[in-house]
Every structure is written in C-alpha cells, then in structure tokens.
Design a protein around this motif. Sequence first.
Motif, short mmCIF file in Angstrom:
data_model
loop_
_atom_site.label_atom_id
_atom_site.label_comp_id
_atom_site.label_asym_id
_atom_site.label_seq_id
_atom_site.Cartn_x
_atom_site.Cartn_y
_atom_site.Cartn_z
N MET A 1 0.84 -1.19 0.00
CA MET A 1 0.00 0.00 0.00
C MET A 1 0.88 1.25 0.00
O MET A 1 2.04 1.20 0.40
N ILE A 2 0.28 2.36 -0.46
CA ILE A 2 1.00 3.63 -0.48
C ILE A 2 0.66 4.41 0.78
O ILE A 2 -0.52 4.61 1.10
N ARG A 3 1.68 4.84 1.50
CA ARG A 3 1.48 5.69 2.67
C ARG A 3 2.42 6.88 2.62
O ARG A 3 3.46 6.84 1.97
N ARG B 1 -0.69 10.31 -1.53
CA ARG B 1 -1.19 8.97 -1.82
C ARG B 1 -1.56 8.79 -3.29
O ARG B 1 -1.61 7.66 -3.79
N GLN C 1 0.31 9.82 -5.56
CA GLN C 1 1.64 9.72 -6.15
C GLN C 1 1.89 10.74 -7.27
O GLN C 1 2.84 10.61 -8.02
N ARG D 1 5.71 13.50 -4.62
CA ARG D 1 6.57 12.50 -3.98
C ARG D 1 6.96 12.90 -2.56
O ARG D 1 6.91 12.09 -1.64
N SER E 1 5.98 9.89 -0.04
CA SER E 1 5.11 8.83 -0.54
C SER E 1 5.93 7.57 -0.76
O SER E 1 6.88 7.56 -1.53
N ARG E 2 5.55 6.48 -0.06
CA ARG E 2 6.29 5.22 -0.17
C ARG E 2 5.33 4.04 -0.22
O ARG E 2 4.23 4.09 0.34
N GLU E 3 5.76 2.97 -0.85
CA GLU E 3 5.03 1.72 -0.82
C GLU E 3 5.50 0.95 0.42
O GLU E 3 6.69 0.69 0.58
N GLU F 1 4.37 -2.09 3.74
CA GLU F 1 3.53 -3.20 4.14
C GLU F 1 2.48 -2.72 5.15
O GLU F 1 2.58 -1.61 5.67
N GLN F 2 1.51 -3.58 5.44
CA GLN F 2 0.41 -3.22 6.33
C GLN F 2 0.91 -2.69 7.68
O GLN F 2 0.39 -1.73 8.22
#
Length: 321
Positions: A1-3, A128, A130, A133, A169-171, A173-174
Amino acid sequence: MIRSVLTGTGSALPVRRVSNAELAAQVDTSDEWIVERTGIRFRHLAGPDETTATLGADAARAAIAAAGLSAQDIDLIVLATATPDQTFPATATKVQAMLGIDDCVAFDVAAVCSGFLYAVQVADSMLRTQVHRRALVIGAETFSRILDWEDRTTCVLFGDGAGAIVLESREVEQQGRGILATRLHADGRHNDLLYVDGGPSTTGTVGKLRMKGREVFRHAVTNLAAVMTESLGIAGIDAGDVDWVVPHQANARILDATARKLGLAPEKVVVTVDQHANTSAASVPLALDVAVRDGRVKQGDIVVLEAMGGGFTWGAAVIRI
C-alpha cells in the motif's frame, strides 16, 4: 500500500524568550496566576525581522536536513497559519522562495490551531495519489501580532514559532511506517467563542484575538478526546498501544483533562506549553520535533497528533513514525 511516511522534523523559535515575570511588569498579571491556570512559564515573541515565513523557512530547513534531503527534492509545500505575512500571496510561496525551490505546489491552509492537522491530511491525500513525492508540511505563526496586549486573559497565553515535517510517498507493508489515519471536524456555530475581530472583507484591518476561555476549555476536552478515539478506531489501534500523544499545546489543564478522559498515562503526553505557550498551528509540529530530537519519539513508535482551534475546528492523526 502507499502511505505518507514521516522522514524528518524541524522547528524554529524567535530569538526573544519572555518569562511570566517580564510580562507581569507590563500587564496586570503574575507568574503564579499564569502557571496555575495554564502551566505556561515562557514564550518566544518575534522581533521586527522575524515573520511567519522566516520562522517557517527555518523550521523547513531543519526538517529537510533531518530527512537527508535537499530543498530541490520537495515538490509540495502545505503551510498552516492564521497569521500570514500578507493577505496574499500564500506564505507557503514565500517559504518556497526562501528555500530556493524553483517550482513546486505551495499553498496555505487556514484552520487556526488545528491548521497543522488539516495540512497533514491535505498533504497525505495528495501524496497517496503519487502525483507528488515529497511534501513539506509546516505550521508557523506570529500570534503576537494579533494579541491585545491590554487583555491579560489572552495575551499571556500565546507565543510565536514554527514546526515542520517532511512526508514522503512510499510503498509499505500493512504494519509499515506512515500515516495510518486522520480525522477532521469543524463546527462554525461557535465562532464567537474564539475569533479575531477583523478581516479584509469586514473591517479592512487585521484585528485582535478574542476568546471566552471557559467555554473553549469545555469544548476542547470533549472534542479532542472524541476525535482521538475516532482516529484510533480508523487506524485499528488500541489506546494502550499508543506510545506518545503530541497534543496542541494550548493549556496544561486541557492536556491533563484530555489524557484522563482517554485513560492515557501522563508520561505518554509530550508537553512543551510551559516553554513555548500556545503557538497555534505551530504547536503540534514544534512539540513533535522537540520529542524526536530529545530521543523520546523513535522510529516505529505509534504517535497520535491532535488539536482544536477557532472555528471551531479540530482533528487528529495516527502515525507510525
């Protein structure tokens, strides 16, 4: 996910530091009266060459450096303030120029003491997608410019300053880092409890701050506890799992009452109101930077930010640092 991941914090304060005793020599008040009712002992007041933009730019430089970036890496600036340098253009664009950024999206958000939380949600939403950045989110104020220095019930409560964070903005994990939840509210029916008695379209003047403190206190405790509970529910976080609460630094009694209402241990609440007073939109990022730099807030911690201000506006954000 993107956060949106928080990668750096920074803050700035005016050079002049003013004690309660110094104020008591100018206003009919005392150190004992101020401390007992507010917990405030000091505040910083901007000098002639210090403005919302200069303080915001200094805080931004510190945040950019902490993130290990250069100013040119920033492509979005959202600045929260109720005391802009000019009616227009946006103070964010002045900060942009001071930082030497040739081109980026830059604008102001006006939600008074909740402004930084509003700015965080705006920046988070934009990151989010994107399309952007890296964002600078700044809270900066020179509230001393709009105080009535003959009104001892308000002039002792506020100070000047700025705080800033860098969001990227980064990908992830949960269970990864980033902004987990934000929640905002507003209720314009309470305008007369906390406001400035001027404006370009009404009086053509800047105006002075006016407040009915007792009523504001009552609303603040109820609204802040509720919005923190809401945001934790959205994030799926139990109150017991929160490492730190970084609240709006309005009044030590509000901080204590809100913590009690939520069942939070006082030692989990970051308090800087005694040193900085109420710096409006700057207070949350300023307190956060203090706690990051002294080692209390560490990477991986669950932190809740919250604030309420004139309008009324209020909000909270849950972040895994």
